[in-house]
Design an enzyme around this catalytic site. Structure first.
Site, PDB file in Angstrom:
ATOM      1  N   GLU A  33       0.810  -1.225   0.000  1.00  0.00           N
ATOM      2  CA  GLU A  33       0.000   0.000   0.000  1.00  0.00           C
ATOM      3  C   GLU A  33       0.843   1.274   0.000  1.00  0.00           C
ATOM      4  OE1 GLU A  33      -2.812  -0.453   3.206  1.00  0.00           O
ATOM      5  OE2 GLU A  33      -3.518  -2.383   2.454  1.00  0.00           O
ATOM      6  N   GLU A  70      -6.819 -10.368  -0.929  1.00  0.00           N
ATOM      7  CA  GLU A  70      -7.508 -10.071   0.335  1.00  0.00           C
ATOM      8  C   GLU A  70      -9.017  -9.971   0.126  1.00  0.00           C
ATOM      9  OE1 GLU A  70      -5.713  -6.857   2.540  1.00  0.00           O
ATOM     10  OE2 GLU A  70      -3.685  -7.414   1.946  1.00  0.00           O
TER      11      GLU A  70
HETATM   12  O1  G3I Z   1      -2.349  -6.813  19.138  1.00  0.00           O
HETATM   13  C1  G3I Z   1      -3.363  -5.998  19.745  1.00  0.00           C
HETATM   14  C2  G3I Z   1      -3.882  -6.683  20.951  1.00  0.00           C
HETATM   15  O2  G3I Z   1      -2.848  -6.784  21.905  1.00  0.00           O
HETATM   16  C3  G3I Z   1      -5.059  -5.885  21.505  1.00  0.00           C
HETATM   17  O3  G3I Z   1      -5.639  -6.572  22.584  1.00  0.00           O
HETATM   18  C4  G3I Z   1      -6.106  -5.675  20.418  1.00  0.00           C
HETATM   19  C5  G3I Z   1      -7.264  -4.809  20.906  1.00  0.00           C
HETATM   20  O4  G3I Z   1      -7.906  -4.212  19.823  1.00  0.00           O
HETATM   21  O5  G3I Z   1      -5.508  -5.037  19.324  1.00  0.00           O
HETATM   22  C6  G3I Z   1      -4.483  -5.824  18.762  1.00  0.00           C
HETATM   23  O6  G3I Z   1      -3.954  -5.222  17.627  1.00  0.00           O
HETATM   24  C7  G3I Z   1      -4.795  -5.183  16.501  1.00  0.00           C
HETATM   25  C8  G3I Z   1      -4.223  -6.052  15.399  1.00  0.00           C
HETATM   26  O7  G3I Z   1      -5.012  -5.942  14.229  1.00  0.00           O
HETATM   27  C9  G3I Z   1      -4.151  -7.526  15.784  1.00  0.00           C
HETATM   28  O8  G3I Z   1      -5.426  -8.061  15.956  1.00  0.00           O
HETATM   29  C10 G3I Z   1      -4.915  -3.755  16.038  1.00  0.00           C
HETATM   30  O9  G3I Z   1      -5.605  -3.009  17.014  1.00  0.00           O
HETATM   31  C11 G3I Z   1      -5.643  -3.677  14.742  1.00  0.00           C
HETATM   32  O10 G3I Z   1      -5.558  -2.353  14.236  1.00  0.00           O
HETATM   33  C12 G3I Z   1      -5.015  -4.606  13.729  1.00  0.00           C
HETATM   34  O11 G3I Z   1      -5.790  -4.551  12.564  1.00  0.00           O
HETATM   35  C13 G3I Z   1      -5.227  -5.187  11.441  1.00  0.00           C
HETATM   36  C14 G3I Z   1      -4.988  -4.151  10.328  1.00  0.00           C
HETATM   37  O12 G3I Z   1      -4.541  -4.809   9.149  1.00  0.00           O
HETATM   38  C15 G3I Z   1      -3.945  -3.128  10.736  1.00  0.00           C
HETATM   39  O13 G3I Z   1      -4.015  -2.048   9.884  1.00  0.00           O
HETATM   40  C16 G3I Z   1      -6.214  -6.221  10.956  1.00  0.00           C
HETATM   41  O14 G3I Z   1      -6.317  -7.267  11.926  1.00  0.00           O
HETATM   42  C17 G3I Z   1      -5.755  -6.809   9.628  1.00  0.00           C
HETATM   43  O15 G3I Z   1      -6.764  -7.663   9.131  1.00  0.00           O
HETATM   44  C18 G3I Z   1      -5.520  -5.670   8.644  1.00  0.00           C
HETATM   45  O16 G3I Z   1      -5.058  -6.234   7.447  1.00  0.00           O
HETATM   46  C19 G3I Z   1      -4.848  -5.315   6.358  1.00  0.00           C
HETATM   47  C20 G3I Z   1      -3.703  -5.854   5.535  1.00  0.00           C
HETATM   48  O17 G3I Z   1      -2.570  -6.084   6.341  1.00  0.00           O
HETATM   49  C21 G3I Z   1      -3.365  -4.912   4.395  1.00  0.00           C
HETATM   50  N1  G3I Z   1      -4.536  -4.625   3.590  1.00  0.00           N
HETATM   51  C22 G3I Z   1      -5.706  -4.193   4.325  1.00  0.00           C
HETATM   52  C23 G3I Z   1      -6.066  -5.172   5.435  1.00  0.00           C
HETATM   53  C24 G3I Z   1      -7.340  -4.761   6.157  1.00  0.00           C
HETATM   54  O18 G3I Z   1      -7.168  -3.538   6.801  1.00  0.00           O
END
Ligand code: G3I
Length: 458
Positions: A253, A366
């Site tokens: 991205e 995705e």
């Molecule tokens: O690790 C912490 C955890 O300790 C905490 O308890 C929890 C509470 O919300 O948050 C956890 O972190 C989260 C992480 O995912 C792991 O679950 C983050 O808040 C959350 O922002 C993060 O989101 C991920 C996101 O990328 C980050 O931008 C999504 O799971 C993941 O599916 C998403 O994937 C992206 C691809 O990498 C790139 N393309 C878009 C796609 C969707 O956004």
């Protein structure tokens, strides 16, 4: 008239279907039928009930037709009436969508068994269509889904999923939490969980999920110091993961939506400029060559699934890297779509072909199609078509080598947390919530139809 035109001109409008499935316990039956001049006929018949059965038969005729398939969409309800709508396009494509209150109410107890014992699934069909695999992202280890036995049982179903992408655990903050200190624990657990499947390693350089030493350095970064940090991260992970990765998303991205195709502002771009992308691919390319690896190097992005300035920017990047002699093997088309706003099959196919003309592979990396909640018959029917069109576009392009959904179970979807009020975007749901049996949704059927080439929806 294309199927999309039929849908958007209102022939499958919500008002035409009296019984929205919502979450209240109805079924959706979808039939996609194409009349072909002279071809084999393939029929896949699946029914969900307390005595589940799946059958496949092949016969020869001058038409292809799939028998209707009924999938539970939610928990039991007795309040829905039956209704149906049949559409037939001038190009001899028809879709029948039926909702009913069919008494498949106890299906969930056997549907898990279905999910884990299916003899023919999405991955099987993808391979038969000439693709490497059908895969899924999942967020393991250390999450709820990693502990959900029903979810894991379906993930382990090789008939559906032959590839796995880590949703988070290989990202920068997890793999290099402190400068020069690499932590492979979670990534190794992911490889273990994905044993027997290909792995698309995701991702090395991105603007999100970065450690504090990158985003809040004690000494401000210079071009030279940040470039060195970037190269160290890329080189170390390429060498550590090696050919356990089918592919690596080297940069994720990099391009903006506004203005479309410009570089996005982030710590890498702001400090190094657009050269950060070249530096990342150069480091990965050098490590691959030095270690004689086979891993494929990908650029991955969203809103590059159709021709437009952002896709053109990604195409220009591919050309630039190749002109520099730097390895790039593929482009990941994320495909986070919205029901009713998904590019048509022809548009996606033309875009894929624009990339493959540059001598790179493409992967739908995705895929999900989200709805405004609650789902309606119209929106879920549209969702089936949108899934179908994306997968059918890939099927039509030889160098579209695989399709990956961004998780497969609504329970663990990233969508509701990012887009409040939207969701229902995945292929399965758990009517009883986490740690309960999974139920296939109608889009699963649309994907299978596209993979088996049973119909032409565009
Ligand atoms: O690790 C912490 C955890 O300790 C905490 O308890 C929890 C509470 O919300 O948050 C956890 O972190 C989260 C992480 O995912 C792991 O679950 C983050 O808040 C959350 O922002 C993060 O989101 C991920 C996101 O990328 C980050 O931008 C999504 O799971 C993941 O599916 C998403 O994937 C992206 C691809 O990498 C790139 N393309 C878009 C796609 C969707 O956004």
């Amino acid at each position: 008239m294309s199927l999309r035109s039929l849908l958007t001109t209102g022939l499958l409008a919500a008002g035409a279907l009296a019984a929205p499935p919502g979450y209240g316990g109805s079924t959706v039956t979808v039939t996609v039928t194409e009349k072909a001049s002279c071809s084999a006929s393939t029929s896949h018949s699946t029914s969900h009930s307390t005595s589940h059965s799946t059958s496949h038969s092949t016969s020869h005729s001058t038409s292809k037709a799939s028998t209707p398939k009924t999938y539970a969409t939610s928990t039991p309800s007795s309040s829905h009436s039956s209704t149906s709508s049949t559409l037939t396009s001038s190009s001899a494509t028809s879709v029948t969508t039926t909702t009913s209150s069919a008494a498949n109410t106890n299906a969930s107890t056997t549907i898990l068994a279905t999910a884990t014992s299916t003899s023919y699934g999405l991955n099987d069909a993808a391979k038969k269509a000439g693709k490497l695999w059908f895969g899924t992202a999942l967020d393991v280890p250390g999450t709820g889904e990693a502990q959900d036995p029903y979810y894991i049982a379906e993930f382990d179903n090789i008939h559906d999923f032959g590839e796995a992408t880590p949703a988070n655990i290989m990202k920068y903050e997890f793999t290099e939490p402190e400068a020069g200190v690499f932590n492979y624990t979670g990534a190794e657990e992911f490889f273990t969980a994905a044993a027997g499947k290909a792995v698309r390693c995701h991702n090395l350089i991105w603007s999100s999920e970065l450690p504090a030493f990158i985003t809040a350095p004690t000494v401000p970064w210079t071009n030279a110091t940040l470039t060195a940090a970037l190269r160290r991260h890329v080189t170390t992970l390429v060498e550590h993961f090696g050919d356990r990765c089918y592919s690596l998303d080297v940069v994720n991205e990099a391009f903006s939506d506004s203005p479309a195709g410009a570089y996005s502002a982030n710590v890498w771009y702001n400090t190094i400029g657009p050269a950060y992308v070249v530096e990342a691919f150069q480091a990965a390319s050098d490590a691959v060559r030095a270690n004689n690896l086979a891993v494929k190097l990908y650029y991955n992005d969203y809103n590059i699934e159709y021709l437009g300035n952002k896709s053109y920017a990604a195409q220009a990047l591919v050309k630039d890297l190749k002109n520099r002699g730097i390895q790039i093997d593929g482009v990941g088309l994320e495909s986070h779509f919205i029901a009713g706003e998904t590019p048509a099959k022809a548009a996606q196919q033309a875009n894929m072909e624009a990339f493959t003309a540059l001598d790179v592979d493409v992967v739908v990396t995705e895929l999900d199609v989200r709805l405004t909640l609650p789902p309606t018959v119209a929106s879920e029917s549209q969702q089936v078509v949108d899934y179908y069109n994306t997968v059918a576009a890939c099927v039509a392009v030889p160098r579209c080598v695989g399709i990956v959904v961004w998780d497969f179970d609504d329970t663990y979807s990233w969508i509701p947390g990012t887009f409040p009020g939207q969701g229902y975007g995945d292929l399965f749901l758990q009517p009883g919530g986490a740690n309960t049996p999974l139920v296939r949704k109608a889009p699963y059927d649309g994907v299978l139809e596209a993979l088996t080439g049973a119909a032409e929806a565009n």
